[in-house]
Design a protein around this motif. Sequence first.
Motif, PDB file in Angstrom:
ATOM      1  N   ILE A 464      34.569 -10.145  30.061  1.00  0.00           N
ATOM      2  CA  ILE A 464      35.981  -9.795  29.866  1.00  0.00           C
ATOM      3  C   ILE A 464      36.751 -11.107  29.877  1.00  0.00           C
ATOM      4  CG2 ILE A 464      37.999  -8.660  30.886  1.00  0.00           C
ATOM      5  CD1 ILE A 464      36.262  -6.359  31.645  1.00  0.00           C
ATOM      6  N   THR A 465      37.494 -11.361  28.809  1.00  0.00           N
ATOM      7  CA  THR A 465      38.180 -12.651  28.684  1.00  0.00           C
ATOM      8  C   THR A 465      39.553 -12.482  28.036  1.00  0.00           C
ATOM      9  OG1 THR A 465      38.032 -14.843  27.673  1.00  0.00           O
ATOM     10  CG2 THR A 465      36.958 -13.095  26.485  1.00  0.00           C
ATOM     11  N   PRO A 466      40.506 -13.377  28.373  1.00  0.00           N
ATOM     12  CA  PRO A 466      41.773 -13.366  27.638  1.00  0.00           C
ATOM     13  C   PRO A 466      41.495 -13.656  26.159  1.00  0.00           C
ATOM     14  CG  PRO A 466      41.954 -14.695  29.631  1.00  0.00           C
ATOM     15  CD  PRO A 466      40.505 -14.359  29.468  1.00  0.00           C
ATOM     16  N   VAL A 467      42.290 -13.048  25.267  1.00  0.00           N
ATOM     17  CA  VAL A 467      41.973 -13.132  23.834  1.00  0.00           C
ATOM     18  C   VAL A 467      41.930 -14.567  23.303  1.00  0.00           C
ATOM     19  CG1 VAL A 467      42.605 -10.822  23.033  1.00  0.00           C
ATOM     20  CG2 VAL A 467      44.388 -12.509  23.366  1.00  0.00           C
ATOM     21  N   GLU A 468      42.712 -15.488  23.896  1.00  0.00           N
ATOM     22  CA  GLU A 468      42.719 -16.860  23.350  1.00  0.00           C
ATOM     23  C   GLU A 468      41.377 -17.570  23.515  1.00  0.00           C
ATOM     24  OE1 GLU A 468      44.745 -15.685  25.729  1.00  0.00           O
ATOM     25  OE2 GLU A 468      45.350 -17.230  27.159  1.00  0.00           O
ATOM     26  N   VAL A 490      40.768  -4.511  26.252  1.00  0.00           N
ATOM     27  CA  VAL A 490      41.048  -4.040  27.612  1.00  0.00           C
ATOM     28  C   VAL A 490      42.540  -3.732  27.697  1.00  0.00           C
ATOM     29  CG1 VAL A 490      41.055  -4.731  30.040  1.00  0.00           C
ATOM     30  CG2 VAL A 490      39.163  -5.403  28.574  1.00  0.00           C
ATOM     31  N   ASP A 491      43.370  -4.632  27.164  1.00  0.00           N
ATOM     32  CA  ASP A 491      44.807  -4.408  26.952  1.00  0.00           C
ATOM     33  C   ASP A 491      45.234  -5.391  25.865  1.00  0.00           C
ATOM     34  OD1 ASP A 491      45.072  -6.891  28.200  1.00  0.00           O
ATOM     35  OD2 ASP A 491      45.461  -6.017  30.157  1.00  0.00           O
ATOM     36  N   ASP A 492      46.543  -5.617  25.685  1.00  0.00           N
ATOM     37  CA  ASP A 492      46.935  -6.494  24.567  1.00  0.00           C
ATOM     38  C   ASP A 492      46.593  -7.966  24.805  1.00  0.00           C
ATOM     39  OD1 ASP A 492      48.709  -6.542  26.574  1.00  0.00           O
ATOM     40  OD2 ASP A 492      50.513  -6.601  25.330  1.00  0.00           O
ATOM     41  N   LYS A 493      46.217  -8.348  26.049  1.00  0.00           N
ATOM     42  CA  LYS A 493      45.918  -9.767  26.314  1.00  0.00           C
ATOM     43  C   LYS A 493      44.444 -10.037  26.591  1.00  0.00           C
ATOM     44  CE  LYS A 493      50.407 -11.195  27.999  1.00  0.00           C
ATOM     45  NZ  LYS A 493      51.162 -10.348  28.891  1.00  0.00           N
ATOM     46  N   ASN A 494      43.673  -9.007  26.904  1.00  0.00           N
ATOM     47  CA  ASN A 494      42.264  -9.214  27.287  1.00  0.00           C
ATOM     48  C   ASN A 494      41.326  -8.383  26.435  1.00  0.00           C
ATOM     49  OD1 ASN A 494      42.495 -10.841  29.921  1.00  0.00           O
ATOM     50  ND2 ASN A 494      43.961  -9.178  30.185  1.00  0.00           N
ATOM     51  N   THR A 495      40.130  -8.919  26.263  1.00  0.00           N
ATOM     52  CA  THR A 495      39.156  -8.189  25.461  1.00  0.00           C
ATOM     53  C   THR A 495      37.806  -8.104  26.170  1.00  0.00           C
ATOM     54  OG1 THR A 495      38.254  -8.037  23.251  1.00  0.00           O
ATOM     55  CG2 THR A 495      38.367 -10.211  24.139  1.00  0.00           C
ATOM     56  N   LEU A 496      37.060  -7.054  25.865  1.00  0.00           N
ATOM     57  CA  LEU A 496      35.721  -6.885  26.446  1.00  0.00           C
ATOM     58  C   LEU A 496      34.708  -7.178  25.349  1.00  0.00           C
ATOM     59  CD1 LEU A 496      34.622  -4.019  28.768  1.00  0.00           C
ATOM     60  CD2 LEU A 496      33.172  -4.642  26.867  1.00  0.00           C
ATOM     61  N   GLY A 520      38.433 -20.500  33.983  1.00  0.00           N
ATOM     62  CA  GLY A 520      38.171 -19.616  35.128  1.00  0.00           C
ATOM     63  C   GLY A 520      38.595 -18.173  34.900  1.00  0.00           C
ATOM     64  N   PHE A 521      39.093 -17.833  33.686  1.00  0.00           N
ATOM     65  CA  PHE A 521      39.634 -16.489  33.483  1.00  0.00           C
ATOM     66  C   PHE A 521      38.587 -15.441  33.103  1.00  0.00           C
ATOM     67  CE2 PHE A 521      43.714 -18.807  32.866  1.00  0.00           C
ATOM     68  CZ  PHE A 521      44.391 -18.190  33.907  1.00  0.00           C
ATOM     69  N   ALA A 522      37.477 -15.851  32.472  1.00  0.00           N
ATOM     70  CA  ALA A 522      36.512 -14.843  32.007  1.00  0.00           C
ATOM     71  C   ALA A 522      35.593 -14.413  33.143  1.00  0.00           C
ATOM     72  CB  ALA A 522      35.677 -15.419  30.873  1.00  0.00           C
ATOM     73  N   SER A 523      35.119 -13.180  33.079  1.00  0.00           N
ATOM     74  CA  SER A 523      34.135 -12.720  34.069  1.00  0.00           C
ATOM     75  C   SER A 523      32.919 -12.185  33.324  1.00  0.00           C
ATOM     76  CB  SER A 523      34.732 -11.647  34.953  1.00  0.00           C
ATOM     77  OG  SER A 523      35.098 -10.545  34.174  1.00  0.00           O
TER      78      SER A 523
END
Length: 650
Positions: A464-468, A490-496, A520-523
Amino acid sequence: MLKLLKATMVRIHRILVFKKYYAYDKTSFLQRCIIKRNSCSESVNKVTIDKDKIRNFSIVAHVDHGKSTLADRLLELTGVIKPGTEQTQVLDQLQVERERGITVKAVTASLNYTYENKTYLLNLIDTPGHVDFSNEVVRSVTACQGVILLVDANEGVQAQTVAVHSLAKRNNMTIIPTLNKIDLPRADPDKVKTQLKSLFNFDPETVMSISAKKGWGVKELLEAIIKRIPPPPVSSDGHFRAHIIDTWHDKYRGVLCLAYIHSGKIQIGQAVKWLSETKQQTVKSLALLRPKEEPIDEATAGQVVMVGCGPKGGGSVGDQLLSTDYPLKEISTSTNHVKHMVYAGIFPADQSQHTLLSDAIKKLALNDSAVSMHPDSSPALGQGWRVGFLGLLHLDVFTQRLLQEYKAEAILTAPSVPYKVKVKGAKIIKQYKGDEVIITNPLLLPDPNNIEEYYEPFVIGTIITPVEYIGPVTTLCLDRRGSPLPTSAVDDKNTLMQFILPLSEIVVDFHDTLKSITSGFASFDYQDHGFHPSALARMDILLNGVLVEELSTIVHVSRLEYNARRLTEKLKEMIPRQMVQVAIQAVVGGKVYARETLKAYRKDVTAKLYGGDVTRRKKLLKQQAEGKKKMRSVANIKIPRNTFIDVLKR
Ligand SMILES: Nc1nc2c(ncn2[C@@H]2O[C@H](COP(=O)(O)OP(=O)(O)OP(=O)(O)O)[C@@H](O)[C@H]2O)c(=O)[nH]1
């Protein structure tokens, strides 16, 4: 003289009192000691608890979303610890957990809470968040009817949240979605509620909001547990049956087990038997864990209790404890098969320590049911074990626990994922029982001429990561031989994102690289995807022409040159200079793929001393000698022991 006499009299009196109690009953003596230690907790529980007043639940979440902090608040609200105690994360009791700030063991605490004039027994299980300890979560939920799915209101849903949610769903558990850390200025509860709705279809109205740190909303959560999670579907009538969810070793009382009772009652002194063996045993210890032991005389169906059958009693995770008259044909056994992701050889530092290490490994494996062990031997390292782990952090924690809890030091060989090969004409080669063989040790890979097909383990990785960061994450996964699967928002800013990846490409440093390229944003989380055909070869490392067994690896053919160069360069950096020149070679099937030369050098630790005190000189030489003990010698070349693992990191 008078003082000495008085002290001797006091000592004799203590010995007499000790003998009196000890001779009477060893177990009850120990139990009395524990009661004394726990004098602040409640009196011994003799009351049979009505199953409608029992709630068994776990706290599950992504790593660092606040499980142990919430457990602290629940312990405070139920009077187990005083508010504002200095110690935090009370349930993280192991030294390794305190040092690393992570939970590695699931821990149970039985709590009493009075709600609407009824006293409930709440059995809480705090679980680890890291994927390497997911087996602890799987084990814990078998004793629960519900989970608190905790999500950081700032970070939102992460990869491990998705994994624990699907585990809870698979086990038909009641899920209480809960947002934590709402005190943080950047917390965005509405955004996270939208994520929970779009990914898991949770009604935003049912989502609880808390701050485990400040204690906000925790009382309401406790009451939601009583209202929403059903009591255990069990009956206290009939024959006694319990299944074991954890075990550990006690110096005086032997194996102690954490058991979830499915039916009937259990009492101190009762005769019982294990499903796995016919021998009859007697219940010697019975206690609630609050989380300290509180001895009880009797426990009934639905409870999670500690049971011990004395120093000779047994017990292992997954086994069942039964009343002696239990009709065996009524038992259905379900095995929770643990799939090991990495294997490493564990050997004593010198063979005289073999028994000590063997003892330590057996005791630790009792408490860590996710490891598997098989005897192994090597001409260079002697007798040891090939041990299977759930990941590199699991391996690291296991060896740290060996040292900290049992003072046992071990040499580890380079970890390897398990491979599979199909052997040509297996019937003719006696050592292979079937034509498909799992290879957990690269040295045991059959001769390439005898191999018909190689197979490599794959996983489905969820990120799961921010789209950028979609671009860099895709590049990383493709570079690690991954193939993409469809993505979802996941929402308008994050994608799975999901990829099918070879396990060997992610076990070592994938997570760290992912974190660094996404600030550090992706898991990341992964699930097994079985073995797939692949092109593999064994790469050996030679030092001055001598094979270093610990450093042999199985490598994908597209990586041969790259790995050979990387390994030899890294070894050149890591091996200290020696009295002789050292040639470091990476060899596959007799062909040298890379070579580095380490120049000869003798480190004179006393060089900086100009005459002066001889004790200082001796001290430096002693320190140098101690440092040498931490080295492993191959063909008179000293290699630091941690090289075998560190060299694999990119
Ligand atoms: N501001 C704030 N910080 C919190 C809250 N809850 C937990 N934390 C902090 O978050 C960090 C992680 O908390 P833990 O309770 O160790 O998290 P965990 O989920 O048990 O971690 P693992 O067991 O390692 O997965 C700690 O620094 C806590 O102090 C909260 O409600 N608000």
